[in-house]
Design an enzyme around this catalytic site. Structure first.
Site, short mmCIF file in Angstrom:
data_model
loop_
_atom_site.label_atom_id
_atom_site.label_comp_id
_atom_site.label_asym_id
_atom_site.label_seq_id
_atom_site.Cartn_x
_atom_site.Cartn_y
_atom_site.Cartn_z
CE LYS A 1 -4.17 -1.28 0.33
NZ LYS A 1 -5.07 -1.50 -0.76
CG HIS B 1 -3.44 3.20 -5.44
ND1 HIS B 1 -4.10 2.31 -6.27
CD2 HIS B 1 -3.18 2.52 -4.31
CE1 HIS B 1 -4.23 1.16 -5.66
NE2 HIS B 1 -3.69 1.24 -4.47
#
Ligand SMILES: NC(=O)c1ccc[n+]([C@@H]2O[C@H](COP(=O)([O-])OP(=O)(O)OC[C@H]3O[C@@H](n4cnc5c(N)ncnc54)[C@H](O)[C@@H]3O)[C@@H](O)[C@H]2O)c1
Length: 370
Positions: free
Chosen positions: A82, A101
């Site tokens: 993450k 991301h």
């Protein structure tokens, strides 16, 4: 003196996102990398991770304190899943493998990307490690479908056993066997099996959803498996209204007619649970256009409004594999393994050169946008 090939140093960092128990490297995958040779693996201690530190140590990894990757040797490849903590904006000099991301102009993408370019680091984004046919080399899809299907069946059981009561908070399971035993126990209490339709059944998520339904003991004739051929005629589909549980697992790539409509929901139907694994929640072409928010482990089910008094509840959790962190991590890491084994030759291995080119393109597009 014989030429010694340089060692590739992987550094598994501690995940800091709350509730994240998964890991990019499992002890099993580390064992295989170390047995192959040419690799050194450092693992940051982490209490949240589903694998104990000792499981990594037992296969030959070196354990170091959590959150120490900033002090790692310059050639260490920092590996994680993450995002890095957002409150730190320092430049990043290392090579990182992670889901960052920041390639689809998500909120804060420039802040993330500029840390790499300022530090002269490099990002290999896990979402964009693709084989020659453009397919991702590793994804969490199978266990997203598997756990999504579990939530669907469990929610249906809850409707039968505790009608009107709030669905409890979902807690991660230590392993798959416990999850299946739990669902089987509830189905046994009810004494009948639901009918379930898996949409996109031939894909990664879809095959996971079908696998869970089978392992839970749902008879084959109660598991409808639909993919492109079945939806070619164009929705909406009455067949979805005729099952108890609908699990949507398609990969949406273009505008398609909706699978379900509010008008159908308001009419007579068998359907009482929808799990939207695909979670194209805010996509204008969401084929389930009866909701617009993602649900969470605390509040997994949304009550869909309907003029039909029969309840219809929908789950749209976008990080479902967190529910089975051990199996999901291990499968992901083993899928990634052949690509990791190419790291020593990354200057010429297409999967890595493409990922580096993409990073450079994104940095260039950021600079051009300024
Ligand atoms: N909720 C989560 O936690 C979670 C986790 C991982 C992935 N996902 C999402 O799940 C989706 C599917 O991912 P995947 O890896 O399984 O993709 P995939 O490409 O492996 O499979 C998609 C399947 O959908 C089918 N499909 C596409 N359009 C269809 C249509 N109109 N009608 C019927 N079938 C259709 C394809 O033929 C294919 O079999 C993606 O949107 C992904 O982002 C969600």
């Amino acid at each position: 003196m014989p030429f010694a090939a340089p060692i590739t140093h992987l550094w598994l960092r501690e995940e800091t996102k709350p509730m994240e128990h998964r890991a990019a490297l499992s002890p099993d995958a580390c064992k295989k990398l170390l047995e192959h040779g040419g690799f050194e693996i450092t693992v940051e201690a982490c209490k949240e991770r589903i694998f104990r530190d000792s499981e990594y140590e037992d296969v030959g990894c070196r354990i170091v304190p959590g959150d120490s990757w900033r002090q790692a040797p310059a050639d260490a490849i920092i590996t994680g899943l993450k995002e890095l903590p957002e409150n730190d904006q320092t430049p990043l000099p290392h090579t990182h493998i992670m889901f960052a991301h920041c390639y689809k102009q998500q909120g804060g993408w420039k802040d993330v990307l500029s840390r790499f370019s300022e530090g002269k680091g490099l990002l290999y984004d896990l979402e964009f490690l693709q084989d020659d046919s453009g397919r991702r080399v590793a994804a969490f899809g199978f266990y997203a479908g598997f756990t999504g299907s579990a939530v669907g069946i469990d929610a249906w059981c809850h409707q039968q056993l505790h009608a009107g009561e709030k669905y409890p908070t979902i807690k991660p399971y230590p392993n798959e066997d416990k999850l299946i035993a739990d669902i089987k126990g509830k189905l046994a209490k009810i004494g009948k099996a639901p009918k379930i339709m898996v949409m996109g059944a031939m894909g990664r998520c879809g095959s996971g959803a079908v696998s869970l339904a089978r392992k839970a003991g749902i008879p084959e004739e109660n598991i409808l498996k639909w993919d492109m051929a079945e939806t070619a005629k164009g929705g909406p589909f009455q067949e979805i209204m005729d099952v108890d549980i609908f699990v949507n697992c398609i990969y949406l790539s273009s505008e398609i007619p909706p699978f379900v409509t509010q008008q159908q929901i308001d009419s007579d139907r068998q359907l009482s649970v929808i799990v939207d694994v695909s979670c194209d929640t805010t996509n204008p072409f969401n084929p389930i256009p009866i909701y617009s928010v993602n649900t969470t482990f605390d509040n997994a089910l949304l009550d869909i409004e309907s003029t039909n008094p029969k309840p219809l509840q929908l789950c749209s959790i976008d990080h479902l594999p967190t529910m089975l962190p051990r199996e999901a991590s291990n499968q992901f890491a083993l899928d990634l393994l052949p690509t990791l084994l190419q790291l020593p030759a990354r200057a010429t291995a297409p999967v890595w050169t493409r990922a580096a080119e993409l990073y450079n393109d994104k940095v260039a597009s950021m600079a051009a946008a300024e």
